[in-house]
Design a protein around this motif. Structure first.
Motif, short mmCIF file in Angstrom:
data_model
loop_
_atom_site.label_atom_id
_atom_site.label_comp_id
_atom_site.label_asym_id
_atom_site.label_seq_id
_atom_site.Cartn_x
_atom_site.Cartn_y
_atom_site.Cartn_z
N ALA A 1 -4.09 49.44 -16.09
CA ALA A 1 -4.01 49.65 -14.65
C ALA A 1 -5.38 49.81 -14.00
CB ALA A 1 -3.15 50.88 -14.36
N ARG A 2 -6.41 50.17 -14.80
CA ARG A 2 -7.71 50.47 -14.20
C ARG A 2 -8.88 49.72 -14.82
NH1 ARG A 2 -8.32 54.70 -10.96
NH2 ARG A 2 -10.51 54.89 -11.56
N ILE A 3 -8.73 49.21 -16.03
CA ILE A 3 -9.88 48.73 -16.79
C ILE A 3 -9.71 47.26 -17.12
CG2 ILE A 3 -11.26 49.07 -18.89
CD1 ILE A 3 -10.12 51.95 -18.95
N ALA A 4 -10.79 46.49 -16.95
CA ALA A 4 -10.79 45.08 -17.33
C ALA A 4 -10.93 44.96 -18.84
CB ALA A 4 -11.94 44.36 -16.64
N ILE A 5 -9.96 44.35 -19.48
CA ILE A 5 -9.94 44.19 -20.94
C ILE A 5 -10.58 42.85 -21.28
CG2 ILE A 5 -8.52 44.18 -23.02
CD1 ILE A 5 -8.40 46.80 -21.39
N ARG A 6 -11.59 42.87 -22.17
CA ARG A 6 -12.29 41.65 -22.53
C ARG A 6 -11.91 41.12 -23.91
NH1 ARG A 6 -13.08 40.27 -17.61
NH2 ARG A 6 -14.58 41.57 -16.46
N ALA A 7 -11.23 41.95 -24.71
CA ALA A 7 -10.74 41.51 -26.02
C ALA A 7 -9.75 42.55 -26.51
CB ALA A 7 -11.87 41.34 -27.03
N VAL A 8 -8.93 42.15 -27.48
CA VAL A 8 -7.97 43.06 -28.12
C VAL A 8 -8.20 43.00 -29.62
CG1 VAL A 8 -5.53 43.57 -28.52
CG2 VAL A 8 -6.27 42.68 -26.29
N LYS A 9 -8.21 44.17 -30.25
CA LYS A 9 -8.29 44.25 -31.72
C LYS A 9 -7.07 45.02 -32.21
CE LYS A 9 -9.37 46.12 -35.85
NZ LYS A 9 -8.82 47.31 -36.52
N ILE A 10 -6.37 44.46 -33.20
CA ILE A 10 -5.15 45.08 -33.73
C ILE A 10 -5.34 45.40 -35.20
CG2 ILE A 10 -2.65 44.84 -34.02
CD1 ILE A 10 -2.81 42.51 -31.96
N GLY A 11 -5.05 46.64 -35.57
CA GLY A 11 -4.99 47.05 -36.96
C GLY A 11 -3.54 47.22 -37.36
N ILE A 12 -3.19 48.37 -37.93
CA ILE A 12 -1.79 48.55 -38.33
C ILE A 12 -0.93 48.88 -37.10
CG2 ILE A 12 -2.38 49.30 -40.67
CD1 ILE A 12 -1.61 52.17 -39.78
#
Length: 257
Positions: free
Chosen positions: A69-80
């Motif tokens: 809602a507030r932050i521009a996401i530039r990438a996603v990292k997924i672990g478990i």
């Protein structure tokens, strides 16, 4: 200059060697900022995992939604993900982000078990990851994970091609589980194939996969092309492992600075 934000889905490791703790340090070391969404609580030390308690899937989604809602996401990292329900919740978040940015990098470290072989999910970990694979820009399996996720025995290239066919954009198969003086990491995509060789370091390391995946995600968030991000992240990971230190007998802690 504002560091690019990397949305991280991962578990909490009380030893500080893997999961969220590793991601925060590895991402910061590349110049990014981690936004950690907790998917699971674990009971573990630097050697063994004794229990995993998934976070409720609704709470996983709410953690992410507050950030989106507030932050521009530039990438996603997924672990478990911790559970199949959490994987579905994460997939829904990624689809929402991709509606805004179709090229948003998504990096998945498919942790099916700890380095000692302990389970890290309440459900079948490989099946739980299935909804995420078509959304992944880069998949980073080790040799056992590549075999299990692909369902193909023996041939690494065939395993990678099977995973690409399931929707992954790129696959980097890491060779730490093989024998020999060198570790061979192999990158596959529809357009490219490349190998990197690294000196095999003595000892065993806690959170090496998290370190590599977090570093790649941060470099992609910074706008690096895939080949450059992979090369830089692997170099960083190798240096972190070379400088690893003990906190107790067993696996060493990478120096992620």
């Amino acid at each position: 200059m504002t560091p690019p934000a990397v949305l991280v889905f991962a578990g909490v490791d009380p030893s500080g060697g893997a999961g969220i703790a590793a991601d925060i340090l590895a991402i910061a070391a590349q110049g990014g900022h981690a936004l950690p969404v907790v998917t699971a609580l674990t009971v573990q030390d630097n050697e063994r995992v004794f229990a995993v308690q998934p976070v409720d899937a609704g709470l996983v989604a709410r953690q992410a939604e507050a950030l989106l809602a507030r932050i521009a996401i530039r990438a996603v990292k997924i672990g478990i993900p911790g559970s199949a329900a959490n994987a579905l919740a994460i997939a829904a978040v990624i689809r929402r982000l991709r509606a805004l940015d179709p090229h948003l990098p998504v990096v998945l470290d498919p942790v099916l078990a700890s380095g000692h072989g302990d389970a890290l999910s309440r459900d079948d970990a490989a099946l739980a990851l299935a909804p995420l694979l078509p959304l992944v820009t880069l998949l980073l399996p080790n040799l056992p994970e590549a075999a299990r996720l692909s369902g193909v025995a023996g041939d690494v290239e065939a395993q990678a091609r099977a995973l690409l066919a399931r929707g992954c954009g790129h696959v980097l198969v890491t060779g730490g589980h093989a024998d020999g003086a060198l570790v061979r990491n192999r990158w596959f995509s529809a357009q490219a194939q490349r190998d990197w060789h690294w000196a095999r370091l003595p000892g065993a390391f806690h959170g090496s996969g998290c370190t590599l995946a977090g570093a790649v995600a941060a470099r992609l968030a910074l706008g690096e092309p895939m080949a450059l991000a992979l090369a830089g992240a692997q170099d960083y990971c190798q240096r972190a492992l070379a400088g690893a230190y003990p906190i107790a007998p067993g696996q060493l802690m990478p120096r992620r600075c």
